[in-house]
Design a protein around this motif. Structure first.
Motif, mmCIF file in Angstrom:
data_model
loop_
_atom_site.group_PDB
_atom_site.id
_atom_site.type_symbol
_atom_site.label_atom_id
_atom_site.label_comp_id
_atom_site.label_asym_id
_atom_site.label_seq_id
_atom_site.Cartn_x
_atom_site.Cartn_y
_atom_site.Cartn_z
ATOM 1 N N GLU B 171 0.815 -1.216 0.000
ATOM 2 C CA GLU B 171 0.000 0.000 0.000
ATOM 3 C C GLU B 171 0.850 1.268 0.000
ATOM 4 O O GLU B 171 0.695 2.121 0.868
ATOM 5 N N VAL B 178 -2.136 13.441 -3.487
ATOM 6 C CA VAL B 178 -2.250 13.164 -4.915
ATOM 7 C C VAL B 178 -0.913 13.288 -5.642
ATOM 8 O O VAL B 178 -0.502 12.402 -6.390
ATOM 9 N N LEU B 202 -2.501 -2.061 -4.010
ATOM 10 C CA LEU B 202 -3.129 -0.753 -4.066
ATOM 11 C C LEU B 202 -4.641 -0.872 -4.008
ATOM 12 O O LEU B 202 -5.215 -1.910 -4.323
ATOM 13 N N HIS B 203 -5.238 0.203 -3.557
ATOM 14 C CA HIS B 203 -6.692 0.227 -3.423
ATOM 15 C C HIS B 203 -7.365 1.015 -4.530
ATOM 16 O O HIS B 203 -8.502 0.752 -4.887
ATOM 17 N N ASP B 204 -6.652 2.019 -5.037
ATOM 18 C CA ASP B 204 -7.278 2.892 -6.024
ATOM 19 C C ASP B 204 -7.222 2.229 -7.397
ATOM 20 O O ASP B 204 -6.214 2.286 -8.102
ATOM 21 N N ARG B 206 -8.460 3.061 -10.043
ATOM 22 C CA ARG B 206 -8.346 3.974 -11.183
ATOM 23 C C ARG B 206 -6.896 4.118 -11.645
ATOM 24 O O ARG B 206 -6.614 4.613 -12.713
ATOM 25 N N LEU B 207 -5.969 3.676 -10.767
ATOM 26 C CA LEU B 207 -4.552 3.752 -11.137
ATOM 27 C C LEU B 207 -4.069 2.461 -11.787
ATOM 28 O O LEU B 207 -2.921 2.350 -12.197
#
Lengths: 337, 256
Positions: B171, B178, B202-204, B206-207
């Motif tokens: 993480e 950002v 990772l959690h996002d 969108r990346l």
């Protein structure tokens, strides 16, 4: 230290001290040692001191070589052992509150010694009591480790220590209460509980001498202790053999505390306060802290002993707490600002 | 490093196909069901999955910090993990934990320099690692007086300082703002191009488009492995994360 040396331009200005802390600590230790040899029921002048040490002055030589030198050497060894042991405990448990006393190692040592005295084993040999003190300390260490193995959070650790101290205290109290009639044994027991350097002989010095090799073995462990003190898993990932290191640290710390307890009884606070003071003064790097804690710990106990003797035969264990406590509180307040 | 000489505009030629990390039937009772995974050298790999799906556990096992139950095996390059001495592991693989508690006030710089422990504390690349994580101004600050995001950057900088070819980051973006998050991803991309292998959780999601390979974990099991666009379908996202996924023009953030 290359790290702090190269960081000097951007680092805090206090790092650029002109006098290395080792020299300061050594000078302090030498000064206090000289004072410790000079003061007492018979005050010795510097000239007498010198003559006595060289055995040119019979009277001074008798005082120095029979009474004050063994006492001084034991004070230095005990101080070095306890403060280094405290430093190790703090790095091991990643907790600046850890100390041999808090975790019950010294209580274990005292309980072992007291049991030996109470059972009348002390008369067998001069080494019986130290042996039992050592065994008691080892048992206590084993218990702490098994109780607080995983992660060793502050609460678990302190609770384990509290429980052990209570348990071992009960053992000691039982022995005390069972021997109220035997005055001499009780006096011996009290000696262990209060901690002191009275009437120490060269036999005790030889007994405590094992502190020196133990301290030497600790010296190269300073760097891996840095990594361990910030996290065991992280240290392992960075190339430290954590299991091996931990075994060494806990072994050495126990041996140091046990030896100190064996020759001087339970002396509180040294293992907590000396590493703390040093961290405030020179930072948290163990490569410096390990040798410094040995020297400064010796100086602290010698100083406390001098004060205890001049104020009027206050026992060492009382002085370390009496002086150490307020001084420590003052340091903490100062650190907050 | 063949990858480094190829230049960034070169066609996706077959790079060294040698696996940087091979997990065979690794498992941790109660946390991770047996799974096998092979990560090619020079790839940027992302572990995704809901909380408690086993991402950190998998990274710890891969880093050799948590033993796998038998008969699980971990290989770094061609070497079985048990055959690699502990000190050498510190040179070959870096592991950055999700978070850290610093009890003692070491300076940021000295903590990052701990990444050089296995190299004999030679200080090489420490300044660069500090700069890469934007820690130059904090180098003298005690680590126990940092914010969560700053601490995370220190952990990453220390991992970078090891100069290890296999980087395992747990993480790394969770606590970052950002800009630092994007910078960290850009850095991972640069490392990959220089032939390093990066596995991060990772959690996002969108990346996820930055990744070469996505590994989806769900309830301690390996759910899917593959290129992000092939794996992260609306169906899978619904099944694993319980969310509805859709593409719409929205706020896009890039490094300026």
């Amino acid at each position: 230290m290359s790290a702090s040396g190269r960081a000097a331009p951007s680092g805090p200005p206090k790092r650029a001290t002109a006098v290395p802390p080792y020299l300061l600590a050594f000078a302090l230790l030498l000064l206090l040692a000289a004072v410790s040899l000079a003061v007492g029921d018979v005050r010795l002048s510097p000239a007498q001191l010198w003559a006595g040490l060289l055995r040119q002055d019979e009277f001074a030589a008798t005082i120095l070589w029979h009474i004050r030198l063994p006492r001084l050497i034991i004070a230095m060894l005990v101080g070095a052992a306890l403060s280094a042991s405290g430093l190790v405990m703090q790095a091991y448990f990643r907790n600046s509150l850890a100390s041999p006393g808090l975790l019950g190692v010294s209580a274990g040592g005292a309980a072992g010694a007291v049991v030996a005295i109470g059972c009348g084993l002390a008369a067998i040999s001069l080494l019986t009591v130290p042996f039992f003190a050592m065994a008691g300390a080892l048992v206590a260490t084993g218990a702490v480790i098994s109780l607080a193995r995983r992660g060793a959070s502050t609460e678990r650790l302190l609770l384990a220590g509290v429980a052990l101290n209570a348990l071992l205290g009960a053992v000691t109290s039982y022995v005390l209460s069972a021997h109220t009639i035997t005055y001499e044994r009780n006096a011996q027991i009290l000696f262990w509980l209060l901690g002191g350097l009275e009437d120490r002989t060269w036999e005790h010095v030889w007994m405590a001498a094992a502190i020196v090799p133990a301290a030497c073995l600790l010296l190269p462990l300073g760097r891996p202790m840095d990594l361990l003190s910030l996290g065991a898993t992280e240290a392992q990932s960075l190339g430290v053999d954590v299991r091996r290191l931990r075994r060494w640290l806990i072994g050495l710390s126990t041996v140091l505390t046990a030896l100190a307890t064996a020759v001087a009884g339970t002396v509180g606070f040294v293992g907590l306060i000396v590493p703390h003071i040093l961290r405030l003064l020179v930072g948290p790097e163990h490569r410096r802290l390990v040798p410094l804690s040995l020297v400064a710990g010796g100086a602290f106990v010698v100083g406390c002993d001098v004060i205890g003797r001049t104020v009027g035969d206050l026992r060492l264990g009382i002085v370390t707490s009496l002086i150490g406590g307020p001084f420590f509180l003052w340091l903490l307040r100062r650190g907050e600002r | 490093m063949t990858a480094a000489h190829q230049g960034r505009d070169g066609p996706p030629e077959p790079r060294r196909t040698r696996a940087a990390l091979t997990l065979t039937e690794v498992s941790v009772p109660g946390r991770l069901h047996p799974l096998s995974l092979e990560v090619e050298a020079g790839k940027l790999v992302g572990l995704v999955g809901p909380n408690g799906s086993g991402k950190s556990t998998l990274l710890s096992v891969a880093a050799g910090l948590l033993p796998s139950a038998a008969p699980g095996r971990v290989r770094w390059g061609a070497d079985e993990l048990p055959t690699i001495p502990v000190i050498e592991r510190g040179r070959r693989t870096a592991w950055a934990p999700q978070e850290a508690h610093f009890e003692f006030g070491f300076s940021v710089r000295s903590v990052v320099a701990q990444g050089r422990y296995a190299h004999g504390d030679d200080e090489a690349g420490v300044a660069e690692a500090l700069a890469a994580m934007d820690l130059g101004g904090l180098a003298a600050r005690p680590v126990n007086r940092l914010s969560g995001g700053e601490r995370q950057r220190v952990l990453l900088a220390r991992a970078l300082a090891t100069d290890a070819p296999l980087q395992l980051w747990d993480e790394p973006l969770a606590a970052l703002d950002v800009r630092h998050g994007l910078q960290t991803l850009a850095l991972a991309d640069r490392l990959k191009r220089a032939g390093r292998t990066i596995v991060l959780s990772l959690h996002d999601l969108r990346l996820a488009h930055c990744l070469d390979l996505v590994v989806v974990l769900h309830e301690g099991r390996l759910r899917a492995v593959g290129a992000p666009e092939a794996v992260l379908t609306p169906e899978l996202l619904h099944e694993v994360f319980g969310v509805r996924a859709s593409f719409r023009p929205g706020l896009t953030l890039e490094l300026s």
